[in-house]
Design a protein around this motif. Structure first.
Motif, PDB file in Angstrom:
ATOM      1  N   PRO A 235     -23.879 -22.181   3.331  1.00  0.00           N
ATOM      2  CA  PRO A 235     -24.177 -21.536   4.572  1.00  0.00           C
ATOM      3  C   PRO A 235     -24.577 -20.078   4.421  1.00  0.00           C
ATOM      4  O   PRO A 235     -25.003 -19.537   5.477  1.00  0.00           O
ATOM      5  CB  PRO A 235     -22.756 -21.668   5.177  1.00  0.00           C
ATOM      6  N   LEU A 236     -24.278 -19.448   3.399  1.00  0.00           N
ATOM      7  CA  LEU A 236     -24.885 -18.059   3.205  1.00  0.00           C
ATOM      8  C   LEU A 236     -26.255 -17.941   2.828  1.00  0.00           C
ATOM      9  O   LEU A 236     -26.948 -16.814   2.881  1.00  0.00           O
ATOM     10  CB  LEU A 236     -24.148 -17.524   1.970  1.00  0.00           C
ATOM     11  N   THR A 237     -27.035 -18.775   2.821  1.00  0.00           N
ATOM     12  CA  THR A 237     -28.658 -18.932   2.329  1.00  0.00           C
ATOM     13  C   THR A 237     -29.189 -18.919   3.590  1.00  0.00           C
ATOM     14  O   THR A 237     -28.834 -19.728   4.572  1.00  0.00           O
ATOM     15  CB  THR A 237     -28.726 -19.947   1.497  1.00  0.00           C
ATOM     16  N   THR A 238     -30.391 -18.219   3.698  1.00  0.00           N
ATOM     17  CA  THR A 238     -31.133 -17.943   5.066  1.00  0.00           C
ATOM     18  C   THR A 238     -31.673 -19.519   5.409  1.00  0.00           C
ATOM     19  O   THR A 238     -32.075 -19.614   6.582  1.00  0.00           O
ATOM     20  CB  THR A 238     -31.965 -17.020   4.630  1.00  0.00           C
TER      21      THR A 238
ATOM     22  N   VAL B 234     -27.106 -24.164   9.860  1.00  0.00           N
ATOM     23  CA  VAL B 234     -25.726 -23.913   9.997  1.00  0.00           C
ATOM     24  C   VAL B 234     -25.105 -25.008  10.767  1.00  0.00           C
ATOM     25  O   VAL B 234     -23.985 -25.356  10.357  1.00  0.00           O
ATOM     26  CB  VAL B 234     -25.886 -22.595  10.988  1.00  0.00           C
TER      27      VAL B 234
ATOM     28  N   PRO C 231     -26.998 -18.231  14.365  1.00  0.00           N
ATOM     29  CA  PRO C 231     -26.798 -18.799  12.989  1.00  0.00           C
ATOM     30  C   PRO C 231     -26.810 -17.506  11.991  1.00  0.00           C
ATOM     31  O   PRO C 231     -25.955 -17.554  11.296  1.00  0.00           O
ATOM     32  CB  PRO C 231     -28.349 -19.333  13.096  1.00  0.00           C
ATOM     33  N   ASP C 232     -27.485 -16.384  12.566  1.00  0.00           N
ATOM     34  CA  ASP C 232     -27.429 -15.117  11.582  1.00  0.00           C
ATOM     35  C   ASP C 232     -25.818 -14.595  11.500  1.00  0.00           C
ATOM     36  O   ASP C 232     -25.243 -14.214  10.551  1.00  0.00           O
ATOM     37  CB  ASP C 232     -28.117 -14.079  12.060  1.00  0.00           C
TER      38      ASP C 232
ATOM     39  N   ARG D 185     -23.625 -16.953   9.097  1.00  0.00           N
ATOM     40  CA  ARG D 185     -23.958 -17.006   7.908  1.00  0.00           C
ATOM     41  C   ARG D 185     -23.380 -15.835   7.321  1.00  0.00           C
ATOM     42  O   ARG D 185     -23.314 -15.780   6.009  1.00  0.00           O
ATOM     43  CB  ARG D 185     -25.460 -16.976   7.764  1.00  0.00           C
ATOM     44  N   GLN D 186     -23.135 -14.796   8.074  1.00  0.00           N
ATOM     45  CA  GLN D 186     -22.385 -13.465   7.198  1.00  0.00           C
ATOM     46  C   GLN D 186     -21.059 -14.022   6.733  1.00  0.00           C
ATOM     47  O   GLN D 186     -20.314 -14.781   7.035  1.00  0.00           O
ATOM     48  CB  GLN D 186     -22.229 -12.697   8.451  1.00  0.00           C
TER      49      GLN D 186
ATOM     50  N   ALA E 111     -19.208 -17.325   7.225  1.00  0.00           N
ATOM     51  CA  ALA E 111     -19.036 -18.321   6.251  1.00  0.00           C
ATOM     52  C   ALA E 111     -17.795 -17.884   5.112  1.00  0.00           C
ATOM     53  O   ALA E 111     -17.621 -16.779   5.109  1.00  0.00           O
ATOM     54  CB  ALA E 111     -20.255 -18.185   5.633  1.00  0.00           C
TER      55      ALA E 111
ATOM     56  N   ASP F  93     -16.926 -17.447   2.213  1.00  0.00           N
ATOM     57  CA  ASP F  93     -17.571 -17.201   0.667  1.00  0.00           C
ATOM     58  C   ASP F  93     -16.425 -16.911  -0.226  1.00  0.00           C
ATOM     59  O   ASP F  93     -15.287 -16.935   0.079  1.00  0.00           O
ATOM     60  CB  ASP F  93     -18.461 -15.831   0.874  1.00  0.00           C
TER      61      ASP F  93
END
Length: 245
Positions: free
Chosen positions: A35-38, A42, A63-64, A67-68, A85, A87
C-alpha cells in the motif's frame, strides 16, 4: 484445536503458491501487494463479482492519505486514531505513542489498507496487553493485515459501512526465497497468526477466507460474518443480552 490445525495446513499451501508465483515473476511486483507504492490500489476488487460482495462504500479518506505511513492522533474520549499504511517500524512508533499517552488512550480507531504483518501482530498484542478497545468507523478501511490489529481489542466494534477485508499474507521483501524457504516461512508465519487469532478469541472462518483470497483481491466481510467469526464483539454482546431477556 481442529480448526487451528486445518488453518495451519491450508495456509502452508497458500503461502507456497504465492511465494513460488512471486519468484516466477522475477522482479515484477504483484499489484496491490504494497500500500506504500503509488501504483498499488488501496481498495482492491472483491474476490469475484458480487460473491463475496463488494465493499459497502468507498473509503472516506483519499488514497494518498491511506498510503502514507501510519500516524497517530489522540482524539476526544480517549480515542487514538491510527491512520495510514503499516510500514516497517509502525509497531515501535505505536508503542512509543501508547507509553507517552498513558491511561488517556481507551480505544484505537483504525483506518488502514494494511502492510507489515510483523508490525500488525506486535500492535495487536500490545492493544490486548493494555486492555484497549478497537474500532473501525463509518467509511473507514481496515484491510489486509489491519484486521490482525483490530483483533487485539478487548471490545471490537465496526460501525455501519465500515470496510473490513482480508486476503492472503505473503512475502513482500526483496529476497526471492527458494521453495523450501517459502514453505518454512509459510509454516512459521501461519502458526503465529493462527495462534494469535485463537488467543484473541477469533473464529477460524476469518482466516480461512483470507487463505482463499489472492493478495491482489480482498474478501470483504459482512457485519453478519464479523459477528459470527467473533471479529466484532458488540453484536455478540447484544445477542447474549437479548437471549437473557
Amino acid at each position: 484445536m481442529r480448526g487451528a490445525f486445518f488453518a495451519l495446513l491450508a495456509t502452508a499451501s497458500a503461502f507456497l503458491f504465492v511465494d513460488i508465483r512471486e519468484m516466477s515473476l522475477a522482479n515484477t511486483a504483484l499489484p496491490g501487494h504494497d500500500p506504500l507504492t503509488t501504483d498499488a490500489p488501496v481498495l482492491p476488487p472483491a474476490l469475484t463479482d458480487g460473491v463475496p460482495q463488494a465493499p459497502p462504500v468507498e473509503p472516506a479518506s483519499a488514497p494518498d492519505v491511506l498510503r502514507q505511513p501510519m500516524r497517530f492522533d489522540l482524539q476526544p474520549g480517549g480515542i487514538l486514531k491510527a491512520e495510514g499504511a503499516i510500514d516497517l517500524g509502525t509497531a515501535d512508533r505505536f508503542a512509543e505513542e501508547i507509553a507517552a499517552r498513558g491511561e488517556y488512550v481507551q480505544a484505537v480507531s483504525l483506518n488502514s489498507p494494511g502492510g507489515s504483518v510483523e508490525d500488525a501482530l506486535a500492535m495487536s498484542k500490545l492493544i490486548r496487553e493494555k486492555g484497549l478497545n478497537t474500532q473501525v468507523e463509518t467509511r473507514a478501511l481496515c484491510a489486509s493485515s489491519c484486521p490482525l490489529i483490530f483483533a487485539g481489542g478487548v471490545a471490537r466494534d465496526a460501525a455501519e459501512n465500515a470496510i473490513l477485508g482480508v486476503h492472503q499474507v505473503f512475502n513482500a521483501g526483496q529476497t526471492r526465497p527458494t521453495p523450501e524457504q517459502a514453505m518454512s516461512e509459510a509454516q512459521r508465519t501461519t502458526a503465529r497468526i493462527a495462534r494469535h487469532l485463537d488467543e484473541m478469541g477469533i473464529a477460524d472462518g476469518v482466516w480461512i477466507h483470507a487463505l482463499e483470497t489472492p493478495p491482489d483481491r480482498l474478501y470483504y466481510l459482512t457485519p453478519k460474518e464479523m459477528a459470527e467469526f467473533k471479529l466484532t464483539t458488540a453484536a455478540v454482546a447484544a445477542a447474549k443480552q437479548t437471549k437473557k431477556n
